[in-house]
Design a protein around this motif. Sequence first.
Motif, PDB file in Angstrom:
ATOM      1  N   ASN A 294       0.842  -1.198   0.000  1.00  0.00           N
ATOM      2  CA  ASN A 294       0.000   0.000   0.000  1.00  0.00           C
ATOM      3  C   ASN A 294       0.882   1.254   0.000  1.00  0.00           C
ATOM      4  O   ASN A 294       1.723   1.427   0.881  1.00  0.00           O
ATOM      5  CB  ASN A 294      -0.904  -0.017   1.236  1.00  0.00           C
ATOM      6  N   VAL A 295       0.692   2.145  -0.985  1.00  0.00           N
ATOM      7  CA  VAL A 295       1.503   3.359  -1.090  1.00  0.00           C
ATOM      8  C   VAL A 295       0.767   4.587  -0.579  1.00  0.00           C
ATOM      9  O   VAL A 295       1.238   5.712  -0.785  1.00  0.00           O
ATOM     10  CB  VAL A 295       1.950   3.589  -2.551  1.00  0.00           C
ATOM     11  N   SER A 296      -0.393   4.415   0.058  1.00  0.00           N
ATOM     12  CA  SER A 296      -1.097   5.571   0.605  1.00  0.00           C
ATOM     13  C   SER A 296      -0.246   6.220   1.690  1.00  0.00           C
ATOM     14  O   SER A 296       0.345   5.539   2.529  1.00  0.00           O
ATOM     15  CB  SER A 296      -2.440   5.143   1.180  1.00  0.00           C
ATOM     16  N   GLY A 297      -0.175   7.532   1.678  1.00  0.00           N
ATOM     17  CA  GLY A 297       0.695   8.281   2.586  1.00  0.00           C
ATOM     18  C   GLY A 297       1.989   8.723   1.947  1.00  0.00           C
ATOM     19  O   GLY A 297       2.692   9.564   2.512  1.00  0.00           O
ATOM     20  N   THR A 299       3.605  10.820  -0.926  1.00  0.00           N
ATOM     21  CA  THR A 299       3.199  11.923  -1.791  1.00  0.00           C
ATOM     22  C   THR A 299       4.408  12.489  -2.529  1.00  0.00           C
ATOM     23  O   THR A 299       5.555  12.327  -2.080  1.00  0.00           O
ATOM     24  CB  THR A 299       2.546  13.041  -0.960  1.00  0.00           C
ATOM     25  N   VAL A 317       3.512   9.788  -7.722  1.00  0.00           N
ATOM     26  CA  VAL A 317       2.865   8.674  -7.023  1.00  0.00           C
ATOM     27  C   VAL A 317       1.396   8.634  -7.450  1.00  0.00           C
ATOM     28  O   VAL A 317       0.624   9.519  -7.090  1.00  0.00           O
ATOM     29  CB  VAL A 317       2.949   8.842  -5.497  1.00  0.00           C
ATOM     30  N   ASN A 383       0.257  11.574  10.983  1.00  0.00           N
ATOM     31  CA  ASN A 383      -0.480  11.732   9.728  1.00  0.00           C
ATOM     32  C   ASN A 383      -0.232  10.591   8.751  1.00  0.00           C
ATOM     33  O   ASN A 383      -0.660  10.670   7.596  1.00  0.00           O
ATOM     34  CB  ASN A 383      -0.114  13.065   9.064  1.00  0.00           C
ATOM     35  N   LYS A 386       4.530   8.708   4.568  1.00  0.00           N
ATOM     36  CA  LYS A 386       5.560   7.708   4.323  1.00  0.00           C
ATOM     37  C   LYS A 386       6.721   8.284   3.536  1.00  0.00           C
ATOM     38  O   LYS A 386       6.575   9.293   2.844  1.00  0.00           O
ATOM     39  CB  LYS A 386       4.972   6.510   3.570  1.00  0.00           C
TER      40      LYS A 386
END
Length: 548
Positions: A294-297, A299, A317, A383, A386
């Motif tokens: 998962n690449v959420s976070g 930016t 991204v 928050n 990543k």
Amino acid sequence: MSEQNSQVENLRKVRFNSIWLVPLIALMVAGWMLYQNWSSQGPIITLVAANADGLEMGKTKLKSRNVDVGRVIDIRLSDDYENAIIKIRMNQGTQQMLRSDAKFWVVKPRVGKEGVSGLGTLLSGAYIDMTPGVKGRLQTDFTLLNQPPLSTENEGVRLVLSSTEGSKLDVGALVHFRGYEVGYVEKVGFDTDRGAITYRVVIRSPYDALVNSDVQFWMTPGLSFKSSASGFEVRLDSLETLISGGISFGLPQGRTAGKPVEDMTSFRLYSSKESATNNMYNEFINYVFLFDSNVSGLTPGAAVEFRGVRIGTVLDVPFSGIPMDSLTSLDTPLIPVRARIEPQRLNSLNTTGAMSLSKWNAFIDDRINNGVRATLKIGNYLNAAKVINIDFVNNPPPVRWKEFSGYKVFPTAPDAFANIESKVGGILDNLSQLPLNSTFEQLNRTMNEANETLHQLQAVSKSVAQLLNNADTQQIPTELIATINELNVTLETYQANGQIGRPLRENMVSLGRALNELQPLLRQLRENPNTLIFDTKPRGDVQPKAAR
């Protein structure tokens, strides 16, 4: 007859009277005043304006440095009815002010980003102000400005800034150097070929000496709020830029001043100081990272780190340069992320020499063979932002691609968080395979058997007591009686209400209750393994339906 004729001739003669001197003198004085008035007047000039708001014929004055130098004598429309034509009679001796670089504008109450001005005209009325011309030829036709002109005193150097990001700034926005005002925006335009907003800025003298070929310009929005892997950041610039924003410039950290620049030199205007710092490195390598997580976070603008030291910047991204057909053909869907590695960031840490692209390639190729991989790491747990972390990993997966669809690929590995989740999932799978139902049934049978055994012991204890109370039993020797009494006490302790029997029974009941309560928890962990790490969302109160 002769006497009568002489009398008539005397009557015909005109006699001069001194009273006639009064109108003659008055006429001479009026002529002199007319001449004086005519000789004291200057030329008549013409101003072309979009409108004549606040101006009155015969009343509105023309001033320069708050000194009266003329007065409006006529206001009319132009022949095409598009503009207002204003005639002004100048005072004597003002001819040299009327050169081609003279500027005229109306002074009236104004409220803008520069502050409040012209309050003195609330009582006296609007007037026309002017900046005397010093260059060019003499002329009498001018254009009335819509806004007061910016100060032109002590001008230093003019620069052209172009921006393809960020919001637009207005004319008059301030330019700062370390928070000190050194210039202003003179003109704003738009370059349709590049799609960029252009700003012509003036850096006043002597601050123009601060500008050189290596300086960077960035926007200062006044008030900014930013959330990143470094945390939450709130920045308040000067009060002047709080409403309309501004521009700041300076040398990047660790870089020496470059060469002096000439007028109209072009610079790039960055959206923030951080953006300017990230773009100061002119040597970089673009990589594509194919993540199976998962690449959420993550930016654009996030850091690429090597053991906590930033060595690059995330660009896209997800990265849309790779065709979707190439990704969907893989057994496991991967998310492409494009980032660039900037080896020059390591120069301050390298003691043997500056890090270059060739040194980086030799350095990283050897490290990849020894287990260096890129993983996703949470940089800020508040928050969930990543970053890409490059480091050695245990049991690294084999390198599948060095290039993919024409892009250089950096090998990746599952992130630590995914490993934890997989381990928790494995533990829960093992728990789900345990024969819990048969175990509970066997435990229940054991408890029932123990309960029956306690009842039997209680019955035996009562029989022994009756035996001791029997008269025949009284004849048994004293030693045997003592032995039987001790056996009776021992049996009583194992009864349901005895010192051993009661705690044993209570513990068995508590164990059965705990196992029954554990079943919903195991069922929830089997359905949602993340429950051990993340709290479940609170359920809202059930709202009763309204009565029909």
